[in-house]
Structure formats: C-alpha cells, structure tokens
Design a protein around this motif. Structure first.
Motif, PDB file in Angstrom:
ATOM      1  N   LYS A 160     -11.830   1.690  -1.625  1.00 51.49           N
ATOM      2  CA  LYS A 160     -11.624   1.011  -2.911  1.00 51.49           C
ATOM      3  C   LYS A 160     -12.137  -0.440  -2.886  1.00 51.49           C
ATOM      4  O   LYS A 160     -12.231  -1.065  -1.843  1.00 51.49           O
ATOM      5  CB  LYS A 160     -10.134   0.989  -3.272  1.00 51.49           C
ATOM      6  N   SER A 211      -4.715   5.272  -2.902  1.00 52.85           N
ATOM      7  CA  SER A 211      -4.899   4.808  -1.520  1.00 52.85           C
ATOM      8  C   SER A 211      -5.907   3.661  -1.482  1.00 52.85           C
ATOM      9  O   SER A 211      -6.637   3.422  -2.443  1.00 52.85           O
ATOM     10  CB  SER A 211      -5.377   5.953  -0.631  1.00 52.85           C
ATOM     11  N   ALA A 212      -5.941   2.974  -0.342  1.00 55.63           N
ATOM     12  CA  ALA A 212      -6.881   1.861  -0.156  1.00 55.63           C
ATOM     13  C   ALA A 212      -8.286   2.372   0.171  1.00 55.63           C
ATOM     14  O   ALA A 212      -9.274   1.666  -0.057  1.00 55.63           O
ATOM     15  CB  ALA A 212      -6.383   0.969   0.984  1.00 55.63           C
ATOM     16  N   LEU A 256     -11.085  -4.042  -4.244  1.00 54.44           N
ATOM     17  CA  LEU A 256      -9.904  -4.785  -4.697  1.00 54.44           C
ATOM     18  C   LEU A 256     -10.305  -6.177  -5.153  1.00 54.44           C
ATOM     19  O   LEU A 256     -11.018  -6.884  -4.433  1.00 54.44           O
ATOM     20  CB  LEU A 256      -8.904  -4.891  -3.528  1.00 54.44           C
ATOM     21  N   GLY A 296      -4.780  -3.671   3.729  1.00 49.61           N
ATOM     22  CA  GLY A 296      -5.714  -2.809   2.992  1.00 49.61           C
ATOM     23  C   GLY A 296      -7.004  -2.608   3.774  1.00 49.61           C
ATOM     24  O   GLY A 296      -7.547  -1.495   3.822  1.00 49.61           O
ATOM     25  N   TRP A 329       0.831  -1.216   0.000  1.00 53.06           N
ATOM     26  CA  TRP A 329       0.000   0.000   0.000  1.00 53.06           C
ATOM     27  C   TRP A 329       0.857   1.255   0.000  1.00 53.06           C
ATOM     28  O   TRP A 329       0.472   2.274  -0.579  1.00 53.06           O
ATOM     29  CB  TRP A 329      -1.003  -0.039   1.164  1.00 53.06           C
ATOM     30  N   GLU A 355      -6.527  -0.194   6.349  1.00 54.86           N
ATOM     31  CA  GLU A 355      -6.385   1.165   5.804  1.00 54.86           C
ATOM     32  C   GLU A 355      -7.652   1.673   5.130  1.00 54.86           C
ATOM     33  O   GLU A 355      -7.622   2.718   4.472  1.00 54.86           O
ATOM     34  CB  GLU A 355      -5.207   1.203   4.817  1.00 54.86           C
ATOM     35  N   LEU A 399     -10.063  -0.204   2.954  1.00 54.23           N
ATOM     36  CA  LEU A 399     -10.658  -0.799   1.751  1.00 54.23           C
ATOM     37  C   LEU A 399     -12.153  -1.013   1.979  1.00 54.23           C
ATOM     38  O   LEU A 399     -12.554  -1.427   3.070  1.00 54.23           O
ATOM     39  CB  LEU A 399     -10.036  -2.172   1.477  1.00 54.23           C
ATOM     40  N   CYS A 432     -14.554  -3.698   6.089  1.00 57.27           N
ATOM     41  CA  CYS A 432     -14.307  -4.178   4.722  1.00 57.27           C
ATOM     42  C   CYS A 432     -15.111  -5.455   4.455  1.00 57.27           C
ATOM     43  O   CYS A 432     -15.051  -6.397   5.239  1.00 57.27           O
ATOM     44  CB  CYS A 432     -12.810  -4.458   4.563  1.00 57.27           C
TER      45      CYS A 432
END
Ligand code: NAD
Length: 295
Positions: free
Chosen positions: A133, A129-130, A135, A151, A120, A154, A156, A185
């Motif tokens: 997002k 950045s995560a 993934l 992630g 990351w 952070e 995600l 997440c």
C-alpha cells in the motif's frame, strides 16, 4: 478488582503525568478475563527517575512495563535489545522482560512499539493490510513514526510524510532514511504547506493517516486536508485521535461519502492487546474489551 496474592506478577506503566491514563483499567480487565494472575500499576516516572525505574523491572522480576511520554525515546539506552520496528521508529512503548526456557523472566529487556502494531492490527480487523500500500501520513512525531515503521516492516510500498516546518520535519527525514535502509518501503518527507503535492500524493494513495492531534484539544478546529477534492472514493481515511470520536478530517471524509473512515480507538485498544500478548503470550477477546470499555 483483581485478587492479589503472593504469586501475582507485575506489569508497570512508566510515564509522567500518568494518573489520567486508561491503561491500567484496560490491562487489568484483560488479565482478569484471560485468567492471568497479573496486575498493571501506573508509576509516575520522569526522565530523571527512568534509569532506576527500568532497573526495577529486572530487580523486581516484573513481566515488563508500558512506557509513555516523556520516556518513549529516553528509555532506549537502558534496554538490551529492540524489535526491528521499534529500532526503526527509535521509540519504545512496551518493555518485555524476556523469559528463559523454563518460562521465568531473565532480566534481559527487549523494547517494542505496539502503537504502530496496534494501528495495523485495527486496520486488519477491517480487512485492510499494509502489504503493497501507499500511505500518506500527516505528521512525523511519535505516533506517525511508530505507524510508518511498523507498516514498513509489514510490507508498505511507500510512505509520503507531510509535516509543518518544525523540529519533527528533520526527525521525519532521518526516519525515512532508516525505513529505506531497513526495508523495501520508499519514504519521503514533504512540506505540509505544499498543497499541490499533497493533492497529487493523496489522489494516488491507498491510506491517509493524520497523526498530528488535529481535531483534538488544543487543535480541535484544525483539519490538515483543505477540502473533499483531496480525497478519492477508494481512500481509507484514519486518524490517531479518538477523543473526540469524529475529528474534522473524519467528518469531511464521511460527508464526502467515503465508507472506510476510522478514528484512533482501534489503535488504542490494539496497542494494549498487543502489549498484553507480549507479556503473557495470550490473545485477548477484542469484542469483550470493546463492550466492557464502551469503545
Ligand atoms: P508528537 O508531539 O510526537 O507529534 C506531533 C506531530 O504533529 C508532529 O509531527 C508535529 O509536527 C505535528 N503538529 C503539531 N502541531 C501541528 C499543527 N498545528 N499542524 C499540523 N501538524 C502539527 O505527538 P504524538 O505522540 O505523535 O501524538 C500525536 C497524536 O496521536 C495525538 O493526538 C495523540 O493523542 C495521538 N495518539 C494516539 C494513539 C492511539 O492509540 N490512538 C497513540 C499515540 C498517539
């Protein structure tokens, strides 16, 4: 060549096999450049030798040790505490001998996983950045777990893992459950053979990461993405492999005209620089390291 004195402090690297590793060259270049009287030495440590080797971090008052295969999971029972993303990944590649208020090491060992943090950080260098997002992660092994856990920590929004039908598939399910339990997440594991679902998830994804070793010996001809119709213009395409520098996946993405395509070099560099900061508290100049190590 570092100048070793009676004051020189030691960082280890415990793995087997390990003699091929580029880690000591990277760490010692950084300690030298940062003006730290610290050296990293590689030790051949297998699972049998691991308990005594970890105890030696305490006994020798080392700053800590990097941990690589086959010890990344096996080291967990010998540590005093874990960083949240190492706990989620259930894998550690950096053991830090925590310092007390007077700055000296205490013998209390905390495990981190800087592989995921490094991935990351390398993307952050590219302005990605995560946070928020989606993934798509091919693979559920050590590298994939570290990337997903870090992630998720952070920010995600979601991870869709795709894996072949092997032991890593069930390990991925357990990881996804830990991620959903510890963070906001969303995480799910799917069969890599389900091409329609892979296409569907990829068309709405922000970042694709292949963490299977596809493209590297002995899987040098393997590309887990069938063709460019699975990719879209805004997708960030990444690979944990850095030898060769361009895997079949990265070539597919580049030839499809995607502009944000990255191999595993940045992850490899930043996992080391993150560990170095944990040992010494110092940031290392990444541009200097890239130039000196020809990365
Ligand atoms: P691992 O053995 O823990 O996991 C391998 C993963 O690949 C598993 O999910 C497995 O199911 C999958 N896989 C295996 N064979 C496959 C195949 N034929 N088709 C599709 N999937 C397959 O390995 P790891 O430690 O996670 O390493 C994975 C890759 O990441 C390696 O190439 C390694 O060199 C690289 N890596 C890079 C960095 C870096 O700093 N850039 C750090 C760690 C790992």
């Amino acid at each position: 060549m570092p100048h070793i004195t009676g004051h020189t402090e030691l960082v280890g690297l415990m793995a087997y096999p390990i003699r091929h590793s580029g880690s000591p060259a990277t760490h010692n270049l950084a300690y030298d450049h940062n003006g730290d009287d610290v050296v990293q030495i590689a030790f051949e440590v297998d699972e049998k030798a691991l308990p005594a080797a970890v105890e030696s971090i305490r006994a020798l008052r080392m700053l800590g040790s990097n941990i690589s295969m086959p010890n990344k999971q096996a080291v967990l029972p010998y540590l005093d505490e874990l960083d949240a993303s190492a706990e989620m990944a259930q894998a550690v590649n950096t053991v830090v001998n925590l310092r007390g208020e007077d700055g000296t090491v205490t013998g209390r060992l905390r495990g981190y996983n800087t592989d995921g943090m490094g991935y990351w950080k390398a993307l952050a260098e590219e302005g990605i950045s995560a946070q928020g997002k989606h993934l798509v992660l091919i693979g559920c092994g050590g590298a994939a777990s570290a990337i997903a856990a870090s992630g998720a920590a952070e920010g995600l929004a979601s991870v869709d893992f795709f894996n072949i039908d092997d032991a890593f598939f069930m390990a991925g399910k357990a990881l996804a459950a830990r991620m959903e339990g510890a963070t906001s997440c969303r995480a799910a594991v799917h069969a890599l053979g389900d091409r329609e679902l892979l296409r569907e998830k990829l068309l709405e994804a922000d970042i694709l990461c292949d963490a299977t070793g596809a493209g590297m010996h002995p899987l040098e001809d393997l590309c887990n993405i069938p063709d460019a119709s699975y990719l879209h213009e805004g997708l960030v395409v990444t690979d944990t492999v850095y030898v060769p520098s361009e895997t079949p996946l990265l070539r597919l993405a580049r030839e499809a005209g995607l502009s944000r395509v990255y191999n595993g070099t940045g992850m490899m560099l930043y996992q080391a620089l993150t560990a170095i900061k944990l040992y010494t508290g110092k940031e290392t100049d990444a541009a200097y390291m890239r130039e000196k190590l020809s990365l």
